[in-house]
Design a protein around this motif. Structure first.
Motif, PDB file in Angstrom:
ATOM      1  N   GLY A 242      18.336  45.450  86.635  1.00 36.27           N
ATOM      2  CA  GLY A 242      19.386  46.158  87.346  1.00 36.27           C
ATOM      3  C   GLY A 242      18.837  46.753  88.624  1.00 36.27           C
ATOM      4  O   GLY A 242      17.688  47.183  88.679  1.00 36.27           O
ATOM      5  N   SER A 243      19.681  46.740  89.649  1.00 36.20           N
ATOM      6  CA  SER A 243      19.228  47.261  90.929  1.00 36.20           C
ATOM      7  C   SER A 243      20.341  48.101  91.532  1.00 36.20           C
ATOM      8  O   SER A 243      21.367  47.565  91.913  1.00 36.20           O
ATOM      9  CB  SER A 243      18.881  46.106  91.860  1.00 36.20           C
ATOM     10  OG  SER A 243      18.456  46.571  93.096  1.00 36.20           O
ATOM     11  N   PRO A 244      20.213  49.398  91.581  1.00 33.82           N
ATOM     12  CA  PRO A 244      19.102  50.193  91.048  1.00 33.82           C
ATOM     13  C   PRO A 244      19.091  50.173  89.524  1.00 33.82           C
ATOM     14  O   PRO A 244      20.094  49.842  88.902  1.00 33.82           O
ATOM     15  CB  PRO A 244      19.391  51.605  91.579  1.00 33.82           C
ATOM     16  CG  PRO A 244      20.810  51.600  92.004  1.00 33.82           C
ATOM     17  CD  PRO A 244      21.227  50.213  92.236  1.00 33.82           C
ATOM     18  N   GLY A 245      17.962  50.570  88.940  1.00 33.07           N
ATOM     19  CA  GLY A 245      17.815  50.504  87.493  1.00 33.07           C
ATOM     20  C   GLY A 245      18.590  51.609  86.797  1.00 33.07           C
ATOM     21  O   GLY A 245      19.324  52.381  87.411  1.00 33.07           O
ATOM     22  N   ASP A 286      26.424  51.730  87.004  1.00 34.90           N
ATOM     23  CA  ASP A 286      27.772  51.169  86.952  1.00 34.90           C
ATOM     24  C   ASP A 286      28.661  51.923  85.972  1.00 34.90           C
ATOM     25  O   ASP A 286      29.875  51.803  86.019  1.00 34.90           O
ATOM     26  CB  ASP A 286      27.723  49.705  86.505  1.00 34.90           C
ATOM     27  CG  ASP A 286      26.596  48.946  87.152  1.00 34.90           C
ATOM     28  OD1 ASP A 286      26.859  47.905  87.734  1.00 34.90           O
ATOM     29  OD2 ASP A 286      25.429  49.405  87.075  1.00 34.90           O
ATOM     30  N   HIS A 310      29.385  46.707  97.619  1.00 38.74           N
ATOM     31  CA  HIS A 310      29.653  47.982  96.963  1.00 38.74           C
ATOM     32  C   HIS A 310      28.744  49.046  97.545  1.00 38.74           C
ATOM     33  O   HIS A 310      27.849  48.767  98.329  1.00 38.74           O
ATOM     34  CB  HIS A 310      29.497  47.874  95.444  1.00 38.74           C
ATOM     35  CG  HIS A 310      28.130  47.450  95.024  1.00 38.74           C
ATOM     36  ND1 HIS A 310      27.860  46.171  94.615  1.00 38.74           N
ATOM     37  CD2 HIS A 310      26.963  48.107  94.951  1.00 38.74           C
ATOM     38  CE1 HIS A 310      26.578  46.070  94.318  1.00 38.74           C
ATOM     39  NE2 HIS A 310      26.016  47.223  94.511  1.00 38.74           N
TER      40      HIS A 310
END
Lengths: 362, 365, 298
Positions: A242-245, A286, A310
Motif C-alpha cells: 500500500g502506498s502510503p502504507g 483508504d 486522488h
C-alpha cells in the motif's frame, strides 16, 4: 510446470551460524503450487534474492531441501534443474542476432534444426519479436532485450519454472506496463510456474497470484494481493503493502474498544491481547474517513498531496502521523478536521502480529 | 536568483538532444523535468549545469549571461542516480568535502554540515563510512553534500531511481520540505508522473528533446497543452482513440456514436483524438450518456485494493483502473464507460482543445 | 557562440607540447634531414634528394634487397608472435583463479617477466640456451636433439620466439584477465541455465566481451614485436648469417657499423611509416567492425 517445495530451508553465508542474526534466510517451509505466479516481495537485504538463488541452484542452502515435483534437487547444478532466469540487467549474447539468441539454449541441447526454427518462430510471435529476429540483439532497446532473456527461457519446452530477479529495473514506466501485462499473458498461455523477485509492491501485486512478503530473512506472510491488503498478518506487511502504507498507532485494548492516546475507537469484535505485548492498531488510509471538524477524532492537517486521481492528507492525531485518503467531493478549509475509522477494517496487532478476535478463540 | 534558458538547442552527431528550449526557473522553486528515458532530461540538466555548451541560445543567471561559463566557475550541484560518495571518508567528511575545497573555517563547516545532516536525518551516522549505510542513507548523504554547498541550482537526475520502493516513498515525502527550507532552485528529473505529482512545484514535460509544456505540476496534469504532454504525464498510459465529429455526435470506429454534450458540443466538426485516463474508464454503466468501449479483456491485474484491466478493442488497447477486486477471465467480453466530462480532446495537430473540468476545485490555481 | 568556453585551459597542455617537441618532433626532423643527404664522415653532408628512398625501394639494389629481406623476417616474426601469444594469453587468462589469495599470487608471477629489462632477458636466454653451460641447450643436446642457436637457423628462431613469448605473454594475459573480470556474473549464470558448453560460453560471452582489450593487446604486441631489437642482438647478433637480422638490427649496422647516416635515416623513416600504416589499418578495421556491430536497427 513444477511444484516447488522448500523444506525446512535456512541459509547462512558464514560457515558456523550461531545466532538467528547470522542467517540470511531463517528456517521455514514453503510450498509453491505448480503453474502458480509467485512474487517474493521485500526491501533490499530481506533475503529474497538468496531464496531465489537457492531455487535456481546458484546457492546451496546450509540446511533443508529443495524439491521440484517431489524430487530432491538441493544439490543439483543450475543447468540440470530445467529452470530459466531473467536478470535485473538484460543478459543477451552481443554478437548474435535475436534469432540466434533464442535458438541458443536449444542448440546447446542439440535439438534438431527444423524443431528449433519452429519453436523460435513460435516464441518470437508470443513475445512480439518476430520483426526483430534478424537484427543483432545488441542494438535493441532494454525492454526488447529483457524479452529476449525471457524468450531464451520460454523456448525450452521442458522448462519447469521461470525466475525473475527484478526484471523491470531498467525499463521505462510506460513500457513497464506493456512488459508486465505481457508476462501475465504468457503465464496464462503457458501455465508455467513463475517466481518474481521485487521490492516494488505494484509489480509484485499485479504480477502474482500469491505474494510472499519477506522481512529480515523471514517470510512474514504469503497470500493473495487482497489478503495482504485487507488482512495483513504483520504490521510490516501493512506498512510495506500500500502506498502510503497502513497507519499503525500504539494503543491499549479493552473489550471491543481500542484506546489511542485517550481517544476511544470502536472495534468490530472483542480482543484479548496477551499481557505485556506491544499492542498496535492498524488501519489503511483508504478506510479512514476524513470530514470537516466535528464528530470523530480531531486531527490537524499537515499537508494534502494531490496525486492526480486522488488526494492524500497527512494529518496529526495528537502528534501521531497518519495518512488519510481524501474523498473527491470534500473540500476542507483550515487545518482542523475529524476522522472516523471503519471498525471492520481495523486490525489489532500484538508485537507486530495480527490478533484474532477473542470471540473466535473462546 | 533566476535561471533563464532562452531558445537553447544542442545536437550531438546529428541527433537532437535539446530542441529550442526556453524556461524561466525562479528562486526557491522546485522544477520537475518529466519524460521517458532519452527524452532529453539529462541533456537539459547538463546544459543548465554548464557541462555542455548549447549550439544556440542563451543561459543566464539573474540577467547575467553564463552561456559559455564552464561548470567549475558556477555554483552548481548535481545529484545522480548512482550514489556517489567518497568511499574512504566518513559521512561527515563526505558532506563537508565541498566546504573543505572552498577553505571555509572549521566552525562554519561544522555548523553547516550538522544543519544539513539534521535536515536529512543523518546525524546518528556522521561517523560511519558510506559502505556502512543503506542505499537511502547514501543518497541522503549525496543530497546533503549538494545542499551544504549552498549551490544554486541543485540538479538532481532521477536521484531515487536506485532506491527501494518504500524508501523512495519516504524520501519523496521529505524532499519537498527540504527543498522549501533551502531556498535554492531545484531541478529534479524523473520518469514517473506520480513522483512529479508528489513533489509538486513546477513541471516541464519533455518529449524527444522538446519541452512540451512548463507550469505548475497539477495544472499540467489536468490541463495539458497537447497530446505529447498528456501522454508523458500519464501512468498508466493515456487511453486514446480517434473520433470524427459530425454535427451533434462523434463517430467512433467500433463503438456507438457519442452525443456531443456539454463542452464537447462547442467543438467544431472534424477529426479529433479523444483521450482519457485509466481511472476514468469505469465498468458500471452511468446514468448519463457515456463513451462506450466494448472489447475483450487481455489482462487483468489486481493490486489488493484496485484492479487494472487491459481491454482490447479493434486493435487498440485500453487500460482501466478501478477500485475493488475484479476477477476477469482473459478473452471475456467487457464494456467500459467513460463519462464525457472526463474526456480530453486533441485536434489533428495534437493541441489540446478541451480538457475535463476540474472536479477537485481549488486544487488548480 | 560569442562567449566561448574558457580556453585558458589549453595553456595547461603547453608543457606537454614542448616536451613532445623536444623528445619526438625535433629528433624526427633530424632524421628527415639526414635521409635526404649523404656523408663521408667528418661532419660533411651534401644533398642527395630522394636518392636513398629510391635505392631502398629498388629491390635489385644492395640496400633494397637487405631491406626487403629484413622486412619479411619482421612480418614473419610478428605474425608468429601474435599467433602464439594471443591464444596462449587468452587461455592462461581463462585458467586463472577468480578469487582468493591465488589471484594475487598468479598476478605477481605473471608480472615478473614484464619487469625484466630487454637486454637482461636476452642475456638470460643466451646463457640458458648455450649448449655448454646453459640448462636448456645442454639438456636438449644431451637428449640427442641438434640444438644450437649460433649455427642453426631454426634453433635461433625458436629461441627468439620462445624468449619473446616468455617475456610478453603475461601482458596479453593481464589485459584479457581484466576484460574477463568485467563480465557480470549474471552472464555466466544465464549461460549455465541455457545449457551452454564451456566452448559456447567462450564464443558467446567471453570472446565478445574481451574483444576490446584484445584489439589493444594485438596492437601493442604487433608494434612491440615489429620493433624487436635487443633480444636477437644479445642472443644471436642477427645470425646465423642474416637469419635473425631484423630491420632494427640492420638499421644499427648501417648507421653505426657503416656510418651510412643517410641510408639509415631513410630506412628508419620507411620503417616508421610501415608500423604506423599497419596499426592504422588494423585499428580502423577493428573499430569499424565494432561500430557496425553495435548499430541499432533502423
Amino acid at each position: 510446470m513444477t511444484s516447488i517445495i522448500l523444506e525446512n530451508l535456512a541459509h547462512a553465508y558464514r560457515p558456523n551460524p550461531s545466532s538467528p542474526a547470522d542467517y540470511a534466510l531463517k528456517q521455514a517451509t514453503q510450498i509453491w503450487e505448480s503453474g502458480g505466479a509467485y512474487a517474493l516481495l521485500g526491501p533490499s537485504g530481506c533475503g529474497k534474492t538468496t531464496l531465489l538463488n537457492i531455487i535456481s541452484g546458484l546457492v546451496i542452502p546450509s540446511q533443508g531441501r529443495v524439491l521440484f515435483d517431489g524430487k530432491d534437487v538441493t544439490h543439483l547444478p543450475t543447468e540440470q534443474r530445467n529452470i530459466a532466469q531473467v536478470f535485473q540487467f538484460p543478459v543477451i549474447y552481443d554478437t548474435m542476432t535475436v534469432r540466434e539468441n533464442l535458438a541458443f539454449p536449444l542448440r546447446n541441447r542439440r535439438v534438431p534444426e527444423p524443431q528449433i526454427t519452429a519453436r523460435v518462430a513460435e516464441i518470437a510471435a508470443l513475445l512480439d519479436l518476430t520483426a526483430d529476429l534478424d537484427y543483432k540483439a545488441k542494438g535493441l532497446t532494454a525492454d526488447s532485450k529483457q524479452k529476449i532473456s525471457l524468450g531464451r527461457g520460454l523456448v525450452r519446452p521442458d522448462v519447469a519454472a521461470i525466475l525473475f530477479d527484478e526484471p523491470l529495473t531498467v525499463i521505462d514506466p510506460h513500457l513497464k506496463w506493456e512488459l508486465r501485462s505481457k508476462l501475465k499473458e504468457i503465464h496464462r498461455k503457458l501455465d508455467v510456474t513463475m517466481i518474481y523477485v521485487t521490492h516494488d509492491q505494484t509489480e509484485a501485486l499485479t504480477f502474482a497470484d500469491k505474494v510472499v512478503v519477506m522481512s529480515d530473512g523471514e517470510v512474514v506472510q504469503t497470500g493473495t494481493p487482497e489478503e495482504l491488503f485487507e488482512r495483513p498478518a504483520h504490521t510490516f506487511v501493512g506498512h510495506f503493502i500500500g502506498s502510503p502504507g497502513m497507519n499503525i498507532l500504539p494503543c491499549t485494548v479493552s473489550g471491543t474498544n481500542a484506546i489511542v492516546d485517550g481517544h476511544t475507537i470502536a472495534l468490530d469484535a472483542a480482543y484479548t491481547p496477551p499481557a505485556g505485548a506491544r499492542i498496535e492498531l492498524g488501519i489503511r488510509p483508504d478506510f479512514v474517513h476524513l470530514a470537516p471538524h466535528g464528530t470523530g477524532l480531531p486531527v490537524t492537517i499537515e499537508r494534502i498531496d494531490d496525486l492526480g486521481r486522488h488526494r492524500i492528507a497527512r494529518v496529526l492525531l495528537d502528534g501521531r502521523k497518519m495518512a488519510v485518503t481524501v474523498p473527491d467531493s470534500l473540500s476542507i478549509s483550515g487545518d482542523q478536521a475529524s476522522i472516523t475509522m471503519l471498525a471492520h477494517r481495523i486490525g489489532i496487532f500484538a508485537d507486530g502480529h495480527r490478533l484474532n478476535p477473542a470471540a473466535k478463540e473462546a | 536568483m533566476t535561471l533563464v534558458l532562452d531558445a537553447i538547442s544542442r545536437s550531438v552527431a546529428g541527433e537532437v538532444h535539446s530542441s529550442n528550449i526556453s524556461l524561466t526557473l525562479e528562486r526557491g522553486t522546485l522544477n520537475v523535468l518529466l519524460g521517458p528515458t532519452l527524452s532529453g532530461k539529462t541533456s537539459l540538466m547538463r546544459l543548465m549545469a554548464g557541462l555542455d555548451k548549447p549550439d544556440s541560445g542563451h543561459l543566464s543567471v539573474d540577467g547575467r549571461d553564463v552561456t559559455g561559463v564552464s561548470v567549475g566557475r558556477r555554483n552548481v550541484a548535481m545529484v545522480y542516480q548512482q550514489f556517489i560518495n567518497y568511499p574512504t571518508l566518513s559521512v561527515f567528511e563526505n558532506i563537508a568535502s565541498p566546504l573543505r575545497v572552498a577553505r571555509l573555517d572549521r566552525s562554519e563547516i561544522d555548523s553547516r554540515v550538522r544543519d544539513a545532516a539534521r535536515l536529512l536525518r543523518l546525524e546518528p551516522m556522521l561517523d560511519r563510512t558510506p559502505a556502512q549505510l543503506s542505499g537511502g542513507q547514501q543518497q541522503r548523504t549525496t543530497i546533503a553534500r549538494a545542499l551544504v554547498k549552498r549551490a544554486d541550482p541543485v540538479l538532481m537526475d532521477e536521484p531515487l531511481a536506485n532506491l527501494d520502493y518504500k524508501l523512495r516513498e519516504e524520501l519523496r515525502e521529505e524532499l519537498p520540505k527540504i527543498f522549501a527550507s533551502s531556498g535554492a532552485i531545484f531541478v529534479y528529473a524523473t520518469t514517473e508522473p506520480s513522483e512529479a505529482l508528489l513533489l509538486g512545484g513546477n513541471t516541464a514535460t519533455l518529449s524527444e528533446g522538446r519541452v512540451t509544456q512548463f507550469g505548475p505540476t497539477p495544472h499540467l496534469y489536468r490541463d495539458p497543452f497537447d497530446l505529447a504532454t498528456a501522454e508523458v504525464f500519464s501512468d498508466p498510459p493515456l487511453n486514446t482513440l480517434t473520433a470524427e465529429k459530425r454535427g451533434s455526435a462523434f463517430a467512433i470506429q467500433g463503438a456507438p456514436d457519442l452525443a456531443a454534450a456539454g463542452s464537447l458540443a462547442r467543438l467544431g466538426d472534424g477529426r479529433y483524438t479523444l483521450g482519457f485516463r485509466a481511472h476514468h474508464l469505469e465498468l458500471t454503466k452511468p446514468v448519463a450518456p457515456a463513451l462506450e468501449i466494448a472489447g475483450t479483456v487481455s489482462v487483468s491485474e489486481i493490486t489488493g485494493s484496485e484492479s487494472f484491466i487491459h481491454l482490447a478493442m479493434h486493435g487498440h488497447n485500453f487500460v482501466a483502473l478501478t477500485q475493488g477486486i475484479h476477477r476477469l477471465e482473459i478473452g471475456e467480453a467487457l464494456t467500459g464507460y467513460v463519462d464525457p466530462a472526463h474526456l480530453f480532446a486533441f485536434d489533428p495537430s495534437g493541441r489540446c482543445v478541451m480538457a475535463p473540468a476540474s472536479v477537485q476545485g481549488g486544487a488548480v490555481a | 557562440m560569442e562567449k566561448p568556453f574558457n580556453n585558458r585551459a589549453w595553456f595547461m597542455v603547453l608543457p606537454v607540447f614542448i616536451i613532445v617537441a623536444f623528445s619526438a618532433i625535433l629528433p624526427l626532423m633530424t632524421v628527415v634531414n639526414y635521409s635526404v643527404q649523404d656523408t663521408f664522415g667528418n661532419n660533411q653532408f651534401f644533398w642527395n634528394g630522394i636518392g636513398w628512398f629510391k635505392e631502398l625501394l629498388d629491390l635489385s639494389s644492395e640496400l633494397g634487397g637487405r631491406f626487403i629481406d629484413a622486412m619479411f623476417r619482421n612480418f614473419l616474426f610478428s605474425f608468429l608472435i601474435l599467433l602464439i601469444e594471443i591464444p596462449l594469453g587468452i587461455a592462461v587468462a581463462l585458467a586463472m583463479p577468480r578469487q582468493g589469495w591465488a589471484v594475487s599470487v598468479s598476478l605477481v608471477l605473471l608480472a615478473l617477466p614484464l619487469l625484466i629489462p630487454w637486454n637482461v632477458v636476452g642475456t638470460i636466454w643466451q646463457v640458458f640456451g648455450r649448449t655448454d653451460i646453459g640448462l636448456l641447450g645442454w639438456g636438449l643436446t644431451s637428449l640427442g636433439i641438434d640444438y644450437n642457436y649460433v649455427s642453426g637457423v631454426l634453433a635461433a628462431w625458436i629461441t627468439i620466439i620462445i624468449m619473446d613469448v616468455w617475456h610478453w605473454t603475461s601482458l596479453v594475459v593481464l589485459l584479457c584477465y581484466a576484460g574477463l573480470r568485467s563480465i557480470p556474473d549474471a552472464f555466466y549464470q544465464a549461460a549455465r541455465i541455457d545449457g551452454a558448453s564451456r566452448w559456447a560460453i567462450f564464443c558467446a560471452i567471453q570472446l565478445p566481451k574481451m574483444s576490446r582489450v584484445l584489439v589493444i593487446a594485438v596492437l601493442l604486441r604487433f608494434m612491440d614485436s615489429f620493433m624487436i631489437y635487443t633480444e636477437p642482438f644479445v642472443v644471436t647478433g642477427g645470425g646465423p648469417g642474416n637469419a635473425t637480422t631484423f630491420i632494427s638490427i640492420d638499421l644499427v649496422k648501417i648507421a653505426l657499423g657503416q656510418f651510412d647516416l643517410g641510408k639509415a635515416a631513410a630506412l628508419s623513416l620507411v620503417y616508421n611509416l610501415i608500423i604506423l600504416t599497419v596499426c592504422w589499418v588494423f585499428y580502423t578495421v577493428m573499430t569499424h567492425y565494432e561500430s557496425k556491430d553495435g548499430r541499432a536497427r533502423p
